[in-house]
Design a protein around this motif. Structure first.
Motif, PDB file in Angstrom:
ATOM      1  N   UNK A 196      12.707  -5.303  -1.385  1.00  0.00           N
ATOM      2  CA  UNK A 196      11.996  -4.045  -1.344  1.00  0.00           C
ATOM      3  C   UNK A 196      11.952  -3.521   0.084  1.00  0.00           C
ATOM      4  N   UNK A 197      12.172  -2.220   0.225  1.00  0.00           N
ATOM      5  CA  UNK A 197      12.136  -1.627   1.567  1.00  0.00           C
ATOM      6  C   UNK A 197      10.692  -1.382   1.985  1.00  0.00           C
ATOM      7  N   UNK A 198      10.497  -1.243   3.267  1.00  0.00           N
ATOM      8  CA  UNK A 198       9.154  -1.067   3.817  1.00  0.00           C
ATOM      9  C   UNK A 198       8.493   0.228   3.382  1.00  0.00           C
ATOM     10  N   UNK A 199       9.283   1.225   2.971  1.00  0.00           N
ATOM     11  CA  UNK A 199       8.704   2.485   2.524  1.00  0.00           C
ATOM     12  C   UNK A 199       8.258   2.438   1.071  1.00  0.00           C
ATOM     13  N   UNK A 200       8.585   1.371   0.368  1.00  0.00           N
ATOM     14  CA  UNK A 200       8.175   1.197  -1.021  1.00  0.00           C
ATOM     15  C   UNK A 200       6.653   1.084  -1.063  1.00  0.00           C
ATOM     16  N   UNK A 201       6.012   1.911  -1.860  1.00  0.00           N
ATOM     17  CA  UNK A 201       4.551   1.910  -1.944  1.00  0.00           C
ATOM     18  C   UNK A 201       3.990   0.606  -2.512  1.00  0.00           C
ATOM     19  N   UNK A 202       4.840  -0.233  -3.107  1.00  0.00           N
ATOM     20  CA  UNK A 202       4.397  -1.552  -3.572  1.00  0.00           C
ATOM     21  C   UNK A 202       4.254  -2.544  -2.419  1.00  0.00           C
ATOM     22  N   UNK A 203       4.918  -2.259  -1.289  1.00  0.00           N
ATOM     23  CA  UNK A 203       4.840  -3.140  -0.121  1.00  0.00           C
ATOM     24  C   UNK A 203       3.642  -2.763   0.726  1.00  0.00           C
ATOM     25  N   UNK A 204       3.590  -1.521   1.176  1.00  0.00           N
ATOM     26  CA  UNK A 204       2.455  -1.006   1.950  1.00  0.00           C
ATOM     27  C   UNK A 204       2.150   0.366   1.377  1.00  0.00           C
ATOM     28  N   UNK A 205       1.033   0.495   0.662  1.00  0.00           N
ATOM     29  CA  UNK A 205       0.722   1.720  -0.064  1.00  0.00           C
ATOM     30  C   UNK A 205      -0.194   2.654   0.716  1.00  0.00           C
ATOM     31  N   UNK A 206      -0.037   3.943   0.416  1.00  0.00           N
ATOM     32  CA  UNK A 206      -0.977   4.937   0.903  1.00  0.00           C
ATOM     33  C   UNK A 206      -0.667   5.539   2.256  1.00  0.00           C
ATOM     34  N   UNK A 207       0.456   5.210   2.847  1.00  0.00           N
ATOM     35  CA  UNK A 207       0.811   5.760   4.156  1.00  0.00           C
ATOM     36  C   UNK A 207       1.906   6.798   3.939  1.00  0.00           C
ATOM     37  N   UNK A 208       1.646   8.031   4.354  1.00  0.00           N
ATOM     38  CA  UNK A 208       2.598   9.123   4.174  1.00  0.00           C
ATOM     39  C   UNK A 208       3.818   8.982   5.054  1.00  0.00           C
TER      40      UNK A 208
END
Length: 104
Positions: free
Chosen positions: A1-13
């Motif tokens: 999973x890439x770092x922009x995936x909301x499953x990795x780190x969610x809620x950051x635009x």
């Protein structure tokens, strides 16, 4: 999973994630499982610092927000860049801009 995936780190635009990854010297297309412990620690310390910085700089009253319909985005003058030509990519359905020199 890439770092922009909301499953990795969610809620950051997108803009905030670009700034966080720039400050942490990490490319946005990196897979989360390729980060070293040092990179995770750096990322973990940069996230609250950058978010706090931009929250403070983007302070806006409810009246100002309603007057501009949320379009008065104030963070642009504070974004950090180093003079290098930036690259833009769509990663995991999200647009990202990064420095190919600084971010590994």
């Amino acid at each position: 999973e890439c770092l922009l995936d909301q499953n990795v780190i969610a809620g950051i635009g997108n803009i905030y994630s670009d700034e966080i990854l720039f400050a942490a010297c990490i490319r946005p297309e990196r897979s989360a499982n390729t980060l070293t412990a040092e990179e995770w620690n750096r990322l973990a310390s940069v996230i609250p610092e950058r978010l706090a910085f931009f929250i403070e700089k983007n302070e806006i009253s409810p009246e100002e927000y309603l007057e501009t319909k949320g379009q008065d985005y104030r963070n642009t003058p504070f974004r950090r860049r180093n003079g290098e030509r930036l690259c833009r990519r769509v990663i995991g359905g999200r647009s990202s801009v990064y420095c190919p020199v600084c971010q590994k």
